[in-house]
Design a protein around this motif. Structure first.
Motif, PDB file in Angstrom:
ATOM      1  N   UNK A   8      97.449  12.890 -44.816  1.00 23.62           N
ATOM      2  CA  UNK A   8      97.929  11.606 -44.318  1.00 23.62           C
ATOM      3  C   UNK A   8      98.657  11.842 -43.001  1.00 23.62           C
ATOM      4  N   UNK A   9      98.644  10.831 -42.128  1.00 24.91           N
ATOM      5  CA  UNK A   9      99.284  10.972 -40.827  1.00 24.91           C
ATOM      6  C   UNK A   9     100.796  11.136 -40.972  1.00 24.91           C
ATOM      7  N   UNK A  10     101.416  11.942 -40.125  1.00 25.94           N
ATOM      8  CA  UNK A  10     102.878  12.034 -40.122  1.00 25.94           C
ATOM      9  C   UNK A  10     103.505  10.682 -39.783  1.00 25.94           C
ATOM     10  N   UNK A  11     104.730  10.492 -40.229  1.00 28.47           N
ATOM     11  CA  UNK A  11     105.437   9.241 -39.979  1.00 28.47           C
ATOM     12  C   UNK A  11     106.654   9.439 -39.085  1.00 28.47           C
ATOM     13  N   UNK A  12     106.793  10.631 -38.499  1.00 27.76           N
ATOM     14  CA  UNK A  12     107.969  10.906 -37.666  1.00 27.76           C
ATOM     15  C   UNK A  12     108.010  10.022 -36.432  1.00 27.76           C
ATOM     16  N   UNK A  13     106.841   9.683 -35.886  1.00 29.00           N
ATOM     17  CA  UNK A  13     106.748   8.817 -34.710  1.00 29.00           C
ATOM     18  C   UNK A  13     105.372   8.166 -34.728  1.00 29.00           C
ATOM     19  N   UNK A  14     105.289   6.927 -34.224  1.00 25.64           N
ATOM     20  CA  UNK A  14     104.011   6.241 -34.172  1.00 25.64           C
ATOM     21  C   UNK A  14     103.220   6.601 -32.926  1.00 25.64           C
ATOM     22  N   UNK A  15     102.023   6.080 -32.851  1.00 29.35           N
ATOM     23  CA  UNK A  15     101.145   6.344 -31.711  1.00 29.35           C
ATOM     24  C   UNK A  15     101.586   5.527 -30.496  1.00 29.35           C
ATOM     25  N   UNK A  16     101.388   6.103 -29.311  1.00 27.54           N
ATOM     26  CA  UNK A  16     101.570   5.337 -28.086  1.00 27.54           C
ATOM     27  C   UNK A  16     100.326   4.515 -27.803  1.00 27.54           C
ATOM     28  N   UNK A  17      99.155   5.084 -28.109  1.00 30.55           N
ATOM     29  CA  UNK A  17      97.905   4.357 -27.910  1.00 30.55           C
ATOM     30  C   UNK A  17      96.814   4.975 -28.765  1.00 30.55           C
ATOM     31  N   UNK A  18      95.839   4.158 -29.104  1.00 35.28           N
ATOM     32  CA  UNK A  18      94.646   4.635 -29.813  1.00 35.28           C
ATOM     33  C   UNK A  18      93.444   3.880 -29.266  1.00 35.28           C
ATOM     34  N   UNK A  19      92.388   4.592 -28.985  1.00 33.42           N
ATOM     35  CA  UNK A  19      91.121   3.997 -28.557  1.00 33.42           C
ATOM     36  C   UNK A  19      90.110   4.217 -29.666  1.00 33.42           C
ATOM     37  N   UNK A  20      89.630   3.130 -30.256  1.00 41.69           N
ATOM     38  CA  UNK A  20      88.632   3.198 -31.322  1.00 41.69           C
ATOM     39  C   UNK A  20      87.251   2.891 -30.743  1.00 41.69           C
ATOM     40  N   UNK A  21      86.258   3.655 -31.172  1.00 43.49           N
ATOM     41  CA  UNK A  21      84.891   3.464 -30.681  1.00 43.49           C
ATOM     42  C   UNK A  21      83.932   3.349 -31.862  1.00 43.49           C
ATOM     43  N   UNK A  22      82.978   2.443 -31.731  1.00 47.87           N
ATOM     44  CA  UNK A  22      81.895   2.339 -32.709  1.00 47.87           C
ATOM     45  C   UNK A  22      80.621   2.848 -32.051  1.00 47.87           C
ATOM     46  N   UNK A  23      80.001   3.854 -32.664  1.00 45.94           N
ATOM     47  CA  UNK A  23      78.822   4.495 -32.089  1.00 45.94           C
ATOM     48  C   UNK A  23      77.625   4.272 -32.990  1.00 45.94           C
ATOM     49  N   UNK A  24      76.505   3.857 -32.378  1.00 41.66           N
ATOM     50  CA  UNK A  24      75.264   3.609 -33.103  1.00 41.66           C
ATOM     51  C   UNK A  24      74.176   4.545 -32.585  1.00 41.66           C
ATOM     52  N   UNK A  25      73.373   5.075 -33.489  1.00 44.60           N
ATOM     53  CA  UNK A  25      72.250   5.937 -33.114  1.00 44.60           C
ATOM     54  C   UNK A  25      71.054   5.051 -32.789  1.00 44.60           C
ATOM     55  N   UNK A  26      70.913   4.702 -31.525  1.00 45.05           N
ATOM     56  CA  UNK A  26      69.843   3.811 -31.066  1.00 45.05           C
ATOM     57  C   UNK A  26      69.066   4.510 -29.957  1.00 45.05           C
ATOM     58  N   UNK A  27      67.752   4.517 -30.074  1.00 48.61           N
ATOM     59  CA  UNK A  27      66.888   5.104 -29.051  1.00 48.61           C
ATOM     60  C   UNK A  27      66.249   3.983 -28.238  1.00 48.61           C
ATOM     61  N   UNK A  28      66.255   4.137 -26.932  1.00 48.28           N
ATOM     62  CA  UNK A  28      65.659   3.138 -26.044  1.00 48.28           C
ATOM     63  C   UNK A  28      64.799   3.840 -25.014  1.00 48.28           C
ATOM     64  N   UNK A  29      63.566   3.383 -24.883  1.00 52.74           N
ATOM     65  CA  UNK A  29      62.686   3.895 -23.835  1.00 52.74           C
ATOM     66  C   UNK A  29      62.266   2.737 -22.951  1.00 52.74           C
ATOM     67  N   UNK A  30      62.154   3.020 -21.667  1.00 52.82           N
ATOM     68  CA  UNK A  30      61.803   1.973 -20.703  1.00 52.82           C
ATOM     69  C   UNK A  30      60.622   2.435 -19.862  1.00 52.82           C
ATOM     70  N   UNK A  31      59.622   1.579 -19.718  1.00 55.60           N
ATOM     71  CA  UNK A  31      58.447   1.909 -18.911  1.00 55.60           C
ATOM     72  C   UNK A  31      58.851   2.061 -17.445  1.00 55.60           C
TER      73      UNK A  31
END
Length: 206
Positions: A8-31
């Protein structure tokens, strides 16, 4: 006492910032001639994040340094959620349950809600998994309103990978998922004012 994962995360101090990312495995080809595109969505979906702590003195920093070191690089796992979304925006209350086993994908049929209630708003989080070692974090993609019998369907991301059991409880407050560090190397800095600088990148543990 032996170290047991997930931590579990420590509780001594909170985060200054967090960047969350959602990543999808998508393939795209273009003529190269017509620019017409072909797109294929693979099953892969996962969270990733970058976390930064504020400059802090040693007594607040050391629990975080020990936490990151205890993960042993990418070996160990830990629990983390969106610190700004500890409760839903909707009116979810009581015990919400999965309605039917063997469900996979991005639509989960559920019950146990109050009749005809806006349970969740788009962007809320839910947590699935009966134990700390199986917890998964999911974001609601649409508003969710129950019918007259308290039944509802959630459209979630990422998709369910392991089917929850029938009548499995849906957690909607203080939701967390399992993560591991994105690298086998961790670091911290100490400036001339003896302030510690700590940041790390992580990915969903799958």
């Amino acid at each position: 006492m032996a170290i047991s994962y997930p931590l579990t995360l420590p509780t001594s101090i909170g985060m200054a910032s967090i960047t969350l990312r959602s990543t999808n495995a998508v393939a795209l080809s273009s003529s190269p001639f017509t620019y017409a595109q072909k797109v294929y969505a693979y099953p892969g979906q996962r969270w990733s994040a970058s976390v930064t702590l504020p400059p802090i003195r040693r007594d607040l920093a050391e629990p975080w340094v020990a936490f990151l070191t205890a993960l042993r690089g990418q070996y160990g796992t830990f629990l983390m959620g969106d610190p700004n979304a500890t409760a839903p925006q909707g009116a979810a209350s009581g015990t919400l349950l999965v309605n039917g086993g063997s469900q996979t994908g991005g639509s989960i049929v559920c019950d146990g809600a109050a009749n005809s209630t806006l349970i969740f708003k788009a962007g809320d989080y839910v947590q699935l998994g009966a134990t700390a070692a199986t917890r998964t974090l999911h974001k609601l993609l649409q508003d969710v309103t129950s019918d007259g019998s308290g039944n509802f369907t959630m459209e979630i991301w990422p998709h369910v990978r392991t089917s929850p059991l029938n009548n499995a409880t849906i957690t909607y407050t203080n939701t967390v998922g399992r993560w591991r560090l994105a690298s086998n190397e961790t670091e911290f800095s100490i400036d001339s004012a003896t302030k510690y600088g700590i940041s790390f990148d992580c990915v969903e543990a799958i």
